[in-house]
Enzyme design. Structure first.
Site, PDB file in Angstrom:
ATOM      1  N   TYR A   1       0.837  -1.211   0.000  1.00 25.99           N
ATOM      2  CA  TYR A   1       0.000   0.000   0.000  1.00 25.99           C
ATOM      3  C   TYR A   1       0.873   1.263   0.000  1.00 25.99           C
ATOM      4  CZ  TYR A   1      -3.727  -3.154   1.753  1.00 25.99           C
ATOM      5  OH  TYR A   1      -4.628  -4.180   1.951  1.00 25.99           O
TER       6      TYR A   1
ATOM      7  N   LYS B   1       1.586  -6.630   5.551  1.00 31.69           N
ATOM      8  CA  LYS B   1       1.641  -7.805   4.666  1.00 31.69           C
ATOM      9  C   LYS B   1       2.893  -7.777   3.807  1.00 31.69           C
ATOM     10  CE  LYS B   1      -3.334  -7.161   4.389  1.00 31.69           C
ATOM     11  NZ  LYS B   1      -3.508  -5.698   4.287  1.00 31.69           N
TER      12      LYS B   1
ATOM     13  N   HIS C   1       0.862 -11.537   1.430  1.00 34.00           N
ATOM     14  CA  HIS C   1      -0.235 -10.748   0.839  1.00 34.00           C
ATOM     15  C   HIS C   1      -1.073 -11.535  -0.163  1.00 34.00           C
ATOM     16  CE1 HIS C   1      -1.439  -6.310   0.114  1.00 34.00           C
ATOM     17  NE2 HIS C   1      -2.459  -7.101  -0.094  1.00 34.00           N
TER      18      HIS C   1
END
Ligand code: A2P
Length: 275
Positions: A52, A77, A110
């Site tokens: 992210y 993650k 992830h």
């Protein structure tokens, strides 16, 4: 209040029932303000990821909140393309550094494959990466470990070749998306399910059938979507950068009747669009 309640993972670690999602929330002020708003309003569970690109802002907000670190549950993650032991070690240490934490609550692989090559068989690489995570877990640097977007076949491989059954599988789960195969598999093995995109990344909010139920309870469509996932014994991770919505998304202290849950179960389809 539900925002103060927790589930207990298979290793005894407590995880707050509702978490703030931060996918697509920009690093810097946007993520910082969103996380601070959530913490100010009682959230104690924040979900981020290396992919992210916003871990620094998440960590800064957690520190600046003034809330003791141990009262906040933070997940990150491992990037989806990292499928080696050394790569996973390096990446986890980078995550700790970005967050400026000395431990992490939950670290997940992830995805079973790189996003750039979905469906690729990475069985061996997932085992290698997970072994690095197990080491950090055993050393106390991570309180719980797990996976995201894993189907039963990916979990079969991991469980057969590693020591610790994942504590969590975080999957896309919302009204209309049938995840029963993965959920049943995980329930049988005490792998806790977290639900990302609980609002179908927003596209469920215009669903007329859900709105009908919402009107009946005098709640918003978003609140029905979140409450539905809680009644499925999962942890929804609604994303919002708007404080009023962050507040609305935690105000889910009501019960959807069995009849209405059954009705919501009849809704089928994935409304998400990626354009
Ligand atoms: P925003 O961040 O501007 O509030 P999901 O959690 O399924 O990924 O959905 C996130 C999307 O839904 C975001 O676009 C978010 O926008 C929007 N959203 C989150 N909470 C609400 C709410 N209570 N009402 C309306 N839209 C919401």
């Amino acid at each position: 209040m539900i925002i103060n309640e927790t589930y207990t993972l298979s290793n005894g670690i407590k995880i707050p029932k509702i978490g703030l999602g931060t996918w697509q929330v920009k690093e810097g002020d946007e993520v910082y303000n969103s996380v601070l708003a959530a913490l100010r309003n009682g959230y104690r569970h924040i979900d981020t990821a290396e992919g992210y690109g916003n871990e620094e802002g998440v960590g800064r907000a957690v520190r600046d909140s003034g809330i003791p670190r141990e009262e906040i549950f933070v997940t990150s993650k491992l990037e989806s393309h990292i499928k080696t032991y050394e790569g996973a070690k390096e990446a986890f240490l980078k995550t700790l550094k970005a967050l400026q934490f000395d431990y992490l609550d939950l670290f997940l692989i992830h995805a079973p494959w790189p996003w750039s090559n979905m469906g690729q068989n990475c069985d061996e690489g997932n085992v290698l990466a997970y072994k690095a995570m197990e080491e950090f877990y055993n050393q106390g640097f991570i309180k719980a470990i797990g996976v995201s977007n894993f189907e039963p076949k990916h979990l079969d491989n991991l469980i057969a070749n590693t020591d610790i059954i994942p504590h969590v599988n975080q999957i896309g789960y919302f009204i209309g998306l049938d995840q029963s195969v993965t959920i049943n598999y995980c329930n049988e093995r005490n792998i806790f399910i977290e639900a990302y995109s609980p609002l179908g990344i927003g596209y469920l909010l215009s669903n007329e059938d859900i709105k009908k139920v919402a009107d009946k309870y005098n709640k918003s469509t978003a609140q029905i979507c979140i409450r539905y996932l809680l009644q499925k014994n999962t942890a929804p991770l609604p994303k919002s950068v708007n404080e009023n919505r962050i507040i609305q998304n935690k105000e889910v202290d009501f019960e959807i009747s069995k009849e209405d849950m059954d009705f919501l179960d009849t809704i089928k389809g994935d409304p998400r669009r990626w354009d």
